[in-house]
Design a protein around this motif. Structure first.
Motif, PDB file in Angstrom:
ATOM      1  N   VAL A 164     -78.783 -38.129  16.802  1.00 30.03           N
ATOM      2  CA  VAL A 164     -78.400 -37.203  15.728  1.00 30.03           C
ATOM      3  C   VAL A 164     -79.115 -35.884  15.970  1.00 30.03           C
ATOM      4  O   VAL A 164     -80.318 -35.857  16.251  1.00 30.03           O
ATOM      5  CB  VAL A 164     -78.713 -37.783  14.326  1.00 30.03           C
TER       6      VAL A 164
ATOM      7  N   ASP B 109     -73.564 -28.515   9.148  1.00 32.98           N
ATOM      8  CA  ASP B 109     -72.157 -28.910   9.059  1.00 32.98           C
ATOM      9  C   ASP B 109     -71.274 -28.099  10.007  1.00 32.98           C
ATOM     10  O   ASP B 109     -71.733 -27.190  10.717  1.00 32.98           O
ATOM     11  CB  ASP B 109     -71.655 -28.839   7.616  1.00 32.98           C
ATOM     12  N   GLU B 110     -69.989 -28.430  10.005  1.00 34.29           N
ATOM     13  CA  GLU B 110     -69.047 -27.809  10.939  1.00 34.29           C
ATOM     14  C   GLU B 110     -68.838 -26.331  10.634  1.00 34.29           C
ATOM     15  O   GLU B 110     -68.558 -25.539  11.550  1.00 34.29           O
ATOM     16  CB  GLU B 110     -67.713 -28.555  10.912  1.00 34.29           C
TER      17      GLU B 110
ATOM     18  N   ARG C 174     -74.138 -30.740  20.015  1.00 32.90           N
ATOM     19  CA  ARG C 174     -73.229 -31.717  19.407  1.00 32.90           C
ATOM     20  C   ARG C 174     -71.926 -31.816  20.204  1.00 32.90           C
ATOM     21  O   ARG C 174     -71.408 -32.914  20.447  1.00 32.90           O
ATOM     22  CB  ARG C 174     -72.951 -31.352  17.947  1.00 32.90           C
TER      23      ARG C 174
ATOM     24  N   ARG D 104     -70.993 -35.497  22.206  1.00 36.81           N
ATOM     25  CA  ARG D 104     -69.883 -36.351  21.770  1.00 36.81           C
ATOM     26  C   ARG D 104     -69.267 -37.107  22.939  1.00 36.81           C
ATOM     27  O   ARG D 104     -68.740 -38.206  22.770  1.00 36.81           O
ATOM     28  CB  ARG D 104     -68.811 -35.520  21.063  1.00 36.81           C
TER      29      ARG D 104
ATOM     30  N   ASP E 238     -72.754 -38.174  12.777  1.00 35.15           N
ATOM     31  CA  ASP E 238     -72.434 -36.978  12.010  1.00 35.15           C
ATOM     32  C   ASP E 238     -73.650 -36.622  11.166  1.00 35.15           C
ATOM     33  O   ASP E 238     -74.065 -37.399  10.293  1.00 35.15           O
ATOM     34  CB  ASP E 238     -71.216 -37.246  11.127  1.00 35.15           C
ATOM     35  N   THR E 239     -74.233 -35.453  11.420  1.00 34.78           N
ATOM     36  CA  THR E 239     -75.508 -35.117  10.787  1.00 34.78           C
ATOM     37  C   THR E 239     -75.412 -35.026   9.264  1.00 34.78           C
ATOM     38  O   THR E 239     -76.229 -35.628   8.555  1.00 34.78           O
ATOM     39  CB  THR E 239     -76.083 -33.824  11.377  1.00 34.78           C
TER      40      THR E 239
END
Length: 239
Positions: free
Chosen positions: A27, A153-154, A215, A219, A228-229
């Motif tokens: 993570v 987040d994204e 990230r 993947r 997913d953090t």
């Protein structure tokens, strides 16, 4: 008796093979360096709680090996003396330093920094405009960072990915080459930590601008299950 020992050994082989191929859980947790002091929802204390919430067996830290050993004062990465070193001492995590030692440290950073200086000299007005854009971007992000999940987040990743895409377009190929080389070294260390700790949880502590890059590459990395953090943080800072 000998027959039974042979059967037992034969049955143990698949289990041993399975243990060796169990992927590490990884993570990536973004840190904000000195900005932890100006983002109330993700201050140093909350960072510490986030790390403990993630239950690491292993930490990958954004330090050179010598600094990890000597723990000098940190003007920029203030979260290390304030939070991370005490957690290492308390929990006895296995720790990997992601930044390279010299001479590789200088070899990677010198051309990258030289290109930044050359850009500022060659295009001073454009460099000032880019600086204003970066200041504005961070002002918006800091207003939006109302929890540790929001930092990771994204939306944050997309904003910082766009920042670096713009820098690469304006500053030329050396910007991309330097950024990729530096992050590539961080990635190599994380992948080594995952290989050497199968089935364990590896928490990667890295400045927020590197989070989207790591990230994206992790993947598809072999031997890695990337969490997913925001989901892993499970509402920390909003409860």
């Amino acid at each position: 008796m000998r027959w039974w020992m042979l059967v037992t050994a034969w049955l143990a082989l698949p289990m041993a093979a399975m243990a060796q191929t169990t992927p590490a859980t990884v993570v990536v947790l973004d840190t904000l360096h000195q900005m932890h002091a100006t983002v109330p929802a993700y201050d140093n204390a909350t960072l510490g709680r986030a790390i403990e919430r993630l239950r690491p067996d292993v930490l990958c830290v954004e330090l050179q090996p010598g600094d990890l050993a000597a723990r000098p004062p940190e003007e920029t990465k203030q979260e290390y003396p304030a939070v991370i070193y005490p957690l290492i001492d308390r929990h006895h995590y296995r720790v990997y330093a992601m930044e390279p030692a010299e001479p590789l440290y200088g070899a990677l950073l010198a051309p990258y920094r030289a290109n930044t200086v050359a850009f500022s000299s060659r295009e001073p007005a454009l460099a000032r405009a880019l600086g204003q854009y970066v200041d504005g971007l961070y002002a918006v992000l800091k207003a939006r960072w109302t929890s540790p999940a929001a930092v990771n987040d994204e939306i944050t990743d997309t904003a910082l990915r766009g920042k670096h895409a713009l820098q690469e377009a304006l500053m030329g190929p050396a910007e991309r080459t330097g950024w990729e080389a530096w992050n590539g070294h961080l990635l190599e260390v994380v992948e080594r930590a995952a290989r050497e700790n199968p089935g364990r949880r590896v928490v990667v502590l890295v400045g927020a601008e590197h989070g989207y890059w790591l990230r994206g590459h992790l993947r598809a990395a072999p031997g890695v299950t990337l969490l997913d953090t925001p989901a892993a943080l499970d509402g920390l800072g909003t409860d």
